[in-house]
Scaffold this motif. Structure first.
Motif, short mmCIF file in Angstrom:
data_model
loop_
_atom_site.label_atom_id
_atom_site.label_comp_id
_atom_site.label_asym_id
_atom_site.label_seq_id
_atom_site.Cartn_x
_atom_site.Cartn_y
_atom_site.Cartn_z
N MET A 140 0.27 -20.16 57.97
CA MET A 140 0.61 -19.91 56.56
C MET A 140 -0.44 -20.52 55.66
O MET A 140 -1.12 -21.47 56.02
CB MET A 140 1.99 -20.50 56.22
CG MET A 140 3.17 -19.72 56.70
SD MET A 140 4.72 -20.27 55.93
CE MET A 140 5.11 -21.70 56.94
N ARG A 141 -0.53 -19.97 54.46
CA ARG A 141 -1.35 -20.55 53.40
C ARG A 141 -0.44 -21.20 52.37
O ARG A 141 0.70 -20.81 52.18
CB ARG A 141 -2.20 -19.48 52.73
CG ARG A 141 -3.29 -18.89 53.61
CD ARG A 141 -4.14 -17.91 52.81
NE ARG A 141 -5.28 -17.43 53.59
CZ ARG A 141 -5.27 -16.34 54.35
NH1 ARG A 141 -4.16 -15.63 54.43
NH2 ARG A 141 -6.34 -15.98 55.01
N ARG A 142 -0.99 -22.20 51.67
CA ARG A 142 -0.24 -22.87 50.61
C ARG A 142 -0.33 -22.11 49.29
O ARG A 142 0.53 -22.22 48.43
CB ARG A 142 -0.74 -24.31 50.40
CG ARG A 142 -0.57 -25.17 51.64
CD ARG A 142 -1.08 -26.58 51.41
NE ARG A 142 -1.00 -27.36 52.62
CZ ARG A 142 0.08 -28.04 53.00
NH1 ARG A 142 1.17 -28.01 52.26
NH2 ARG A 142 0.07 -28.74 54.13
N THR A 168 4.21 -30.64 52.58
CA THR A 168 3.23 -30.92 51.55
C THR A 168 2.15 -31.81 52.12
O THR A 168 2.43 -32.81 52.78
CB THR A 168 3.89 -31.62 50.35
OG1 THR A 168 4.93 -30.77 49.85
CG2 THR A 168 2.88 -31.88 49.25
N GLY A 169 0.91 -31.45 51.90
CA GLY A 169 -0.19 -32.20 52.47
C GLY A 169 -1.35 -32.30 51.53
O GLY A 169 -1.26 -31.89 50.35
N PRO A 170 -2.46 -32.84 52.00
CA PRO A 170 -3.65 -32.95 51.14
C PRO A 170 -4.17 -31.58 50.75
O PRO A 170 -3.95 -30.58 51.44
CB PRO A 170 -4.65 -33.71 52.03
CG PRO A 170 -4.19 -33.45 53.43
CD PRO A 170 -2.70 -33.36 53.36
N ALA A 171 -4.86 -31.55 49.64
CA ALA A 171 -5.42 -30.29 49.15
C ALA A 171 -6.37 -29.69 50.18
O ALA A 171 -7.13 -30.40 50.84
CB ALA A 171 -6.14 -30.53 47.82
N THR A 172 -6.28 -28.39 50.33
CA THR A 172 -7.14 -27.69 51.27
C THR A 172 -7.62 -26.40 50.64
O THR A 172 -6.99 -25.88 49.72
CB THR A 172 -6.39 -27.39 52.59
OG1 THR A 172 -7.28 -26.78 53.51
CG2 THR A 172 -5.22 -26.46 52.34
N SER A 173 -8.72 -25.89 51.11
CA SER A 173 -9.25 -24.65 50.56
C SER A 173 -8.28 -23.51 50.80
O SER A 173 -7.65 -23.42 51.85
CB SER A 173 -10.60 -24.32 51.21
OG SER A 173 -11.01 -23.01 50.88
N TYR A 174 -8.15 -22.63 49.81
CA TYR A 174 -7.26 -21.48 49.97
C TYR A 174 -7.72 -20.55 51.09
O TYR A 174 -6.95 -19.70 51.55
CB TYR A 174 -7.16 -20.71 48.66
CG TYR A 174 -8.36 -19.85 48.33
CD1 TYR A 174 -8.39 -18.51 48.70
CD2 TYR A 174 -9.47 -20.38 47.68
CE1 TYR A 174 -9.49 -17.72 48.41
CE2 TYR A 174 -10.57 -19.60 47.39
CZ TYR A 174 -10.58 -18.26 47.75
OH TYR A 174 -11.67 -17.49 47.47
N LEU A 175 -8.96 -20.70 51.55
CA LEU A 175 -9.46 -19.87 52.63
C LEU A 175 -8.81 -20.23 53.97
O LEU A 175 -8.85 -19.44 54.92
CB LEU A 175 -10.98 -20.01 52.75
CG LEU A 175 -11.79 -19.50 51.55
CD1 LEU A 175 -13.25 -19.83 51.74
CD2 LEU A 175 -11.60 -18.00 51.38
N TYR A 176 -8.23 -21.43 54.06
CA TYR A 176 -7.67 -21.89 55.32
C TYR A 176 -6.20 -21.51 55.45
O TYR A 176 -5.42 -21.66 54.51
CB TYR A 176 -7.78 -23.41 55.46
CG TYR A 176 -9.11 -23.86 56.03
CD1 TYR A 176 -9.29 -23.92 57.40
CD2 TYR A 176 -10.15 -24.21 55.19
CE1 TYR A 176 -10.50 -24.34 57.94
CE2 TYR A 176 -11.38 -24.62 55.72
CZ TYR A 176 -11.53 -24.67 57.09
OH TYR A 176 -12.74 -25.07 57.61
N SER A 177 -5.85 -21.04 56.64
CA SER A 177 -4.46 -20.91 57.04
C SER A 177 -4.14 -22.09 57.95
O SER A 177 -4.92 -22.41 58.85
CB SER A 177 -4.23 -19.60 57.80
OG SER A 177 -4.37 -18.49 56.97
#
Length: 368
Positions: free
Chosen positions: A343-345, A214-223
Motif C-alpha cells: 500500500m501507499r500512504r 503511521t510511520g516516518p515520511a516516505t516518498s510517494y513513489l514507494y509502496s
C-alpha cells in the motif's frame, strides 16, 4: 497547456503485431479500415473539449473516481470516470437546471435532470450552462466486466477469518523488491509496519483487518508491503486456473501478490519480470487495490483462466518460482501459502498527492 490533443494510431497493424497489445488503432487493418471504438471515442473527446479551458478537479470523496471541469463557449463540460468497475455518483446541480449527457462513443441525451448517474471506466461527459455545486461518489461498486465464468464455484483455500491464521513477515522479500524482477524505475517497494486484527465486517462477517501503521515520511513513489504467511492451508483438489481474494479496498493503488506451493514443493508468487526484462506482472492492474468497498480480486494461475492479463506474455509470465530447483512447472495439487499486500500512504489523484486511509480488509482466498 497543449495546442494539440494526441490521438491513437490511424489503423490496426496489418502484420503480426495485430495479435499483440501494440496492434490497436482507430480503424481496423487494411484494406477494410472500419472505424473502431477508439475512432468514435477520439471524435467525441475532440468535439467536446476542443478549445476548452481547464477549470478545476471536483472532489468526489475517493481518489479513484474522477470529475474534471472545463469551460467552453460560456458553459461547462464535465468529464467523469472511475478507475475500476462502476459506481453511483450523486450530482449537486447548483445553478445548472439540466445537462446534456454524452457517452464515450458519442451517444447524446439532452435535457437531463437526474441527480444520480452511473459512472464507469469509460469517460462520461456532462455539458451544462452553469457550474455544478458538487459531486459525490458511493463507496460501493459493481464489476460487470469481472463476472468470470466459474467464479461462483470458487472453493475457499484460506478463510482469513481470523488474524491467528496468518503470520506477518516484516523482513525484506527479494521476490518483491528485486531490481531484476521489479526495476526501480518502474516499481519501488519496501517493508512496512503492518498489524493484523480480527474484525466482524457488517457486510461479510469475520475477516482480517490489515493496517499500515503511521510511520516516518516516505516518498510517494514507494509502496510499503508485508507478507501474510498462511502455514495452515491444505492442498486444494483438482487443477484450478484462477485464484482470488475478497478485499475491502481503500483506493490506495496498492498491489496484491499471491503465493502458492505446488506438489513438488516449489513456491510460486504472482510477481516478476517474465521474458521481457521488465515488470510484465499485471500491467492492467488486475491485482491492484484501485477501488473502495468489497471486491473479489481474481488473478490467473494458468493460461486456461477466464481472467486475462493483457500484457506481454499474457497469463504465463505472471508467476515466478523461487530458486532453480524442481521441474519449473506448477504441479497440482497446490496449497495457498501466502498473500503479499503493498500500500501507499498517499496517491496521485491526477495532479495532486492525497492521503489515503491505510486500512483494508481481507477474506477468503479462493480458487476455481
Amino acid at each position: 497547456r497543449y495546442r494539440n490533443i494526441p490521438v491513437v494510431g490511424i489503423a490496426e497493424m496489418a502484420n503480426s503485431y495485430y495479435d499483440t497489445i501494440w496492434g490497436y488503432g482507430a480503424f481496423s487493418r487494411w484494406p477494410l479500415a472500419y472505424p473502431n471504438d477508439a475512432f468514435s471515442a477520439t471524435a467525441t473527446l475532440t468535439l467536446l473539449l476542443d478549445r476548452a479551458a481547464f477549470v478545476r478537479q471536483l472532489p468526489t470523496g475517493t481518489p479513484t473516481v474522477y470529475c474534471i471541469e472545463f469551460q467552453r463557449d460560456g458553459g461547462r463540460v464535465y468529464v467523469l470516470w472511475t478507475a475500476r468497475g462502476e459506481v453511483d455518483v450523486a450530482l449537486d446541480l447548483g445553478g445548472a437546471k439540466a445537462y446534456t449527457r454524452t457517452t464515450m462513443c458519442g451517444t447524446v441525451a439532452e435535457n437531463q435532470t437526474a441527480a444520480r448517474l452511473v459512472v464507469d471506466e469509460e469517460p462520461l461527459y456532462l455539458t451544462t450552462t452553469a457550474p455544478l455545486a458538487g459531486v459525490r461518489a458511493s463507496l460501493a461498486r459493481r464489476y460487470p466486466h469481472e463476472q468470470y465464468a466459474g467464479s461462483d464455484k470458487a472453493v475457499v483455500a484460506a478463510p482469513l477469518a481470523a488474524a491467528a491464521e496468518v503470520t506477518l513477515v516484516a523482513t525484506p522479500d527479494p521476490r518483491i523488491e528485486s531490481t531484476t524482477r521489479n526495476p526501480s524505475f518502474l516499481a519501488c517497494f519496501r517493508p512496512g509496519a503492518y498489524s493484523a486484527t480480527t474484525v466482524a465486517d457488517d457486510e461479510r462477517g469475520a475477516c482480517i483487518e490489515l493496517t499500515l501503521a503511521t510511520g516516518p515520511a516516505t516518498s510517494y513513489l514507494y509502496s510499503e508491503y508485508t507478507f501474510l504467511a498462511i502455514p495452515g492451508a491444505a492442498p486444494v483438489a483438482g487443477e484450478p486456473s484462477t485464484i482470488g481474494v475478497w478485499v475491502k479496498g481503500n483506493s490506495s493503488w496498492g498491489k496484491l501478490f499471491f503465493e502458492v506451493t505446488d506438489a513438488e514443493g516449489e513456491r510460486w508468487i504472482s510477481a516478476g519480470s517474465g521474458g521481457y526484462g521488465c515488470v510484465t506482472h499485471d500491467w492492467p492492474g488486475q491485482a491492484a487495490i484501485n477501488f473502495d468497498g468489497w471486491h473479489f480480486v481474481q488473478f490467473p494461475l494458468t493460461g486456461a483462466s477466464p481472467v486475462k492479463v493483457f500484457a506481454p506474455g499474457e497469463n504465463q509470465w505472471q508467476w515466478q518460482r523461487d530458486g532453480e530447483g524442481g521441474n519449473g512447472r506448477m504441479d497440482f495439487p497446490i496449497r495457498v501459502t501466502g498473500l503479499g499486500v503493498a500500500m501507499r500512504r498517499e496517491v496521485l489523484n491526477l495532479t495532486e498527492l492525497v492521503p489515503v486511509d491505510t486500512v483494508i480488509r481481507l477474506q477468503n482466498v479462493s480458487v476455481y
